[in-house]
Motif scaffolding. Structure first.
Motif, mmCIF file in Angstrom:
data_model
loop_
_atom_site.group_PDB
_atom_site.id
_atom_site.type_symbol
_atom_site.label_atom_id
_atom_site.label_comp_id
_atom_site.label_asym_id
_atom_site.label_seq_id
_atom_site.Cartn_x
_atom_site.Cartn_y
_atom_site.Cartn_z
ATOM 1 N N GLU A 144 0.828 -1.199 0.000
ATOM 2 C CA GLU A 144 0.000 0.000 0.000
ATOM 3 C C GLU A 144 0.867 1.255 0.000
ATOM 4 N N GLY A 145 0.553 2.162 -0.901
ATOM 5 C CA GLY A 145 1.271 3.426 -0.963
ATOM 6 C C GLY A 145 2.572 3.386 -1.747
ATOM 7 N N MET A 146 2.976 2.200 -2.214
ATOM 8 C CA MET A 146 4.236 2.112 -2.971
ATOM 9 C C MET A 146 3.958 1.858 -4.446
ATOM 10 N N ALA A 147 3.314 2.846 -5.062
ATOM 11 C CA ALA A 147 3.054 2.785 -6.499
ATOM 12 C C ALA A 147 3.263 4.183 -7.072
ATOM 13 N N VAL A 148 3.908 4.239 -8.209
ATOM 14 C CA VAL A 148 4.147 5.514 -8.892
ATOM 15 C C VAL A 148 3.849 5.330 -10.380
ATOM 16 N N TYR A 149 3.640 6.447 -11.042
ATOM 17 C CA TYR A 149 3.510 6.415 -12.497
ATOM 18 C C TYR A 149 4.798 6.962 -13.079
ATOM 19 N N ALA A 150 5.477 6.133 -13.845
ATOM 20 C CA ALA A 150 6.738 6.528 -14.467
ATOM 21 C C ALA A 150 6.496 6.735 -15.964
ATOM 22 N N ASP A 151 7.355 7.542 -16.582
ATOM 23 C CA ASP A 151 7.299 7.645 -18.038
ATOM 24 C C ASP A 151 7.499 6.251 -18.603
ATOM 25 N N ASN A 152 6.892 6.000 -19.751
ATOM 26 C CA ASN A 152 6.992 4.675 -20.361
ATOM 27 C C ASN A 152 8.311 4.520 -21.116
ATOM 28 N N THR A 153 9.402 4.638 -20.352
ATOM 29 C CA THR A 153 10.722 4.364 -20.921
ATOM 30 C C THR A 153 11.408 3.364 -20.004
ATOM 31 N N LEU A 154 12.320 2.623 -20.581
ATOM 32 C CA LEU A 154 13.073 1.646 -19.802
ATOM 33 C C LEU A 154 13.806 2.340 -18.646
ATOM 34 N N GLU A 155 14.392 3.505 -18.933
ATOM 35 C CA GLU A 155 15.168 4.235 -17.929
ATOM 36 C C GLU A 155 14.271 4.665 -16.752
ATOM 37 N N ALA A 156 13.088 5.189 -17.059
ATOM 38 C CA ALA A 156 12.193 5.692 -16.012
ATOM 39 C C ALA A 156 11.658 4.552 -15.146
ATOM 40 N N VAL A 157 11.313 3.440 -15.770
ATOM 41 C CA VAL A 157 10.803 2.289 -15.010
ATOM 42 C C VAL A 157 11.916 1.730 -14.125
ATOM 43 N N LYS A 158 13.118 1.622 -14.692
ATOM 44 C CA LYS A 158 14.258 1.127 -13.918
ATOM 45 C C LYS A 158 14.556 2.058 -12.744
ATOM 46 N N ALA A 159 14.488 3.374 -12.983
ATOM 47 C CA ALA A 159 14.746 4.350 -11.917
ATOM 48 C C ALA A 159 13.713 4.213 -10.794
ATOM 49 N N ALA A 160 12.455 3.974 -11.140
ATOM 50 C CA ALA A 160 11.409 3.812 -10.128
ATOM 51 C C ALA A 160 11.684 2.575 -9.276
ATOM 52 N N VAL A 161 12.058 1.474 -9.907
ATOM 53 C CA VAL A 161 12.359 0.239 -9.168
ATOM 54 C C VAL A 161 13.593 0.448 -8.288
ATOM 55 N N GLU A 162 14.601 1.131 -8.825
ATOM 56 C CA GLU A 162 15.812 1.397 -8.035
ATOM 57 C C GLU A 162 15.503 2.272 -6.823
ATOM 58 N N THR A 163 14.613 3.248 -6.987
ATOM 59 C CA THR A 163 14.214 4.104 -5.860
ATOM 60 C C THR A 163 13.508 3.279 -4.790
ATOM 61 N N PHE A 164 12.578 2.416 -5.209
ATOM 62 C CA PHE A 164 11.905 1.541 -4.249
ATOM 63 C C PHE A 164 12.928 0.671 -3.520
ATOM 64 N N ARG A 165 13.914 0.171 -4.268
ATOM 65 C CA ARG A 165 14.930 -0.690 -3.660
ATOM 66 C C ARG A 165 15.708 0.072 -2.589
ATOM 67 N N LYS A 166 16.085 1.324 -2.884
ATOM 68 C CA LYS A 166 16.812 2.145 -1.897
ATOM 69 C C LYS A 166 15.968 2.351 -0.642
ATOM 70 N N LEU A 167 14.689 2.628 -0.841
ATOM 71 C CA LEU A 167 13.778 2.815 0.287
ATOM 72 C C LEU A 167 13.765 1.550 1.159
ATOM 73 N N VAL A 168 13.662 0.391 0.510
ATOM 74 C CA VAL A 168 13.618 -0.878 1.245
ATOM 75 C C VAL A 168 14.937 -1.110 1.982
ATOM 76 N N GLU A 169 16.061 -0.790 1.338
ATOM 77 C CA GLU A 169 17.369 -0.966 1.974
ATOM 78 C C GLU A 169 17.476 -0.172 3.266
ATOM 79 N N GLU A 170 16.858 1.008 3.300
ATOM 80 C CA GLU A 170 16.934 1.864 4.484
ATOM 81 C C GLU A 170 15.923 1.478 5.563
ATOM 82 N N SER A 171 15.084 0.485 5.265
ATOM 83 C CA SER A 171 14.037 0.092 6.204
ATOM 84 C C SER A 171 14.479 -1.099 7.049
ATOM 85 N N ASP A 172 13.631 -1.462 8.003
ATOM 86 C CA ASP A 172 13.784 -2.738 8.680
ATOM 87 C C ASP A 172 12.395 -3.366 8.748
#
Length: 119
Positions: free
Chosen positions: A77-105
Motif C-alpha cells: 500500500e502506498g508504494m506505487a508511482v507512475y513513471a514515463d513509459n521508458t526503460l530508464e524511467a521504469v528502472k529508476a522507479a524500481v531502483e528508488t523503491f529498492r533504496k527505500l527498502v534498503e533503508e528500512s527494517d
C-alpha cells in the motif's frame, strides 16, 4: 536439459526467500529480481506483457506506466508511482523503491503486514 537454477529463474521462483523471511528480505529479493529482468531489456516494448508478473504494469497508459512494489503476490500500500513509459524511467522507479527498502527494517513494514492479515 536446463538446470534447476535455470528453471527457478525462468519461472521467477526465488528459493532464497522462505515463508519465515521478513517483508524487508522479500521486498529486497523481489527488487533485485525486477532489476535483473530489466537489465535484459533493450526497449520499452519489452515491458509489455499479458499478466502483472513484474513490478511494472503490463501496459502503458497515456505514455505512463504504473510501477508498484509487491511481495507475496500483493502490492504494498502506498508504494506505487507512475513513471514515463521508458526503460530508464521504469528502472529508476524500481531502483528508488529498492533504496527505500534498503533503508528500512521489518518494523517499517509492520503496518503492511497487519493490513494483509485483516483481508
Amino acid at each position: 536439459m536446463p538446470t534447476l537454477d535455470e528453471l527457478l529463474k525462468k519461472y521467477n521462483i526465488d528459493a532464497t526467500v522462505n515463508p519465515q523471511s521478513g517483508p524487508r528480505a522479500k521486498l529486497l529479493s523481489q527488487a533485485n529480481r525486477m532489476l535483473e529482468q530489466l537489465s535484459k531489456y533493450k526497449t520499452e516494448q519489452e515491458l509489455d506483457g499479458v499478466t502483472t508478473q513484474y513490478w511494472w504494469a503490463p501496459q502503458s497508459v497515456d505514455g505512463k506506466r504504473r510501477v508498484s512494489a509487491r511481495y507475496s503476490g500483493k502490492v504494498v500500500e502506498g508504494m506505487a508511482v507512475y513513471a514515463d513509459n521508458t526503460l530508464e524511467a521504469v528502472k529508476a522507479a524500481v531502483e528508488t523503491f529498492r533504496k527505500l527498502v534498503e533503508e528500512s527494517d521489518d518494523a517499517t513494514w509492520a503496518h503492511e503486514e497487519e493490513r494483509r492479515k485483516k483481508k
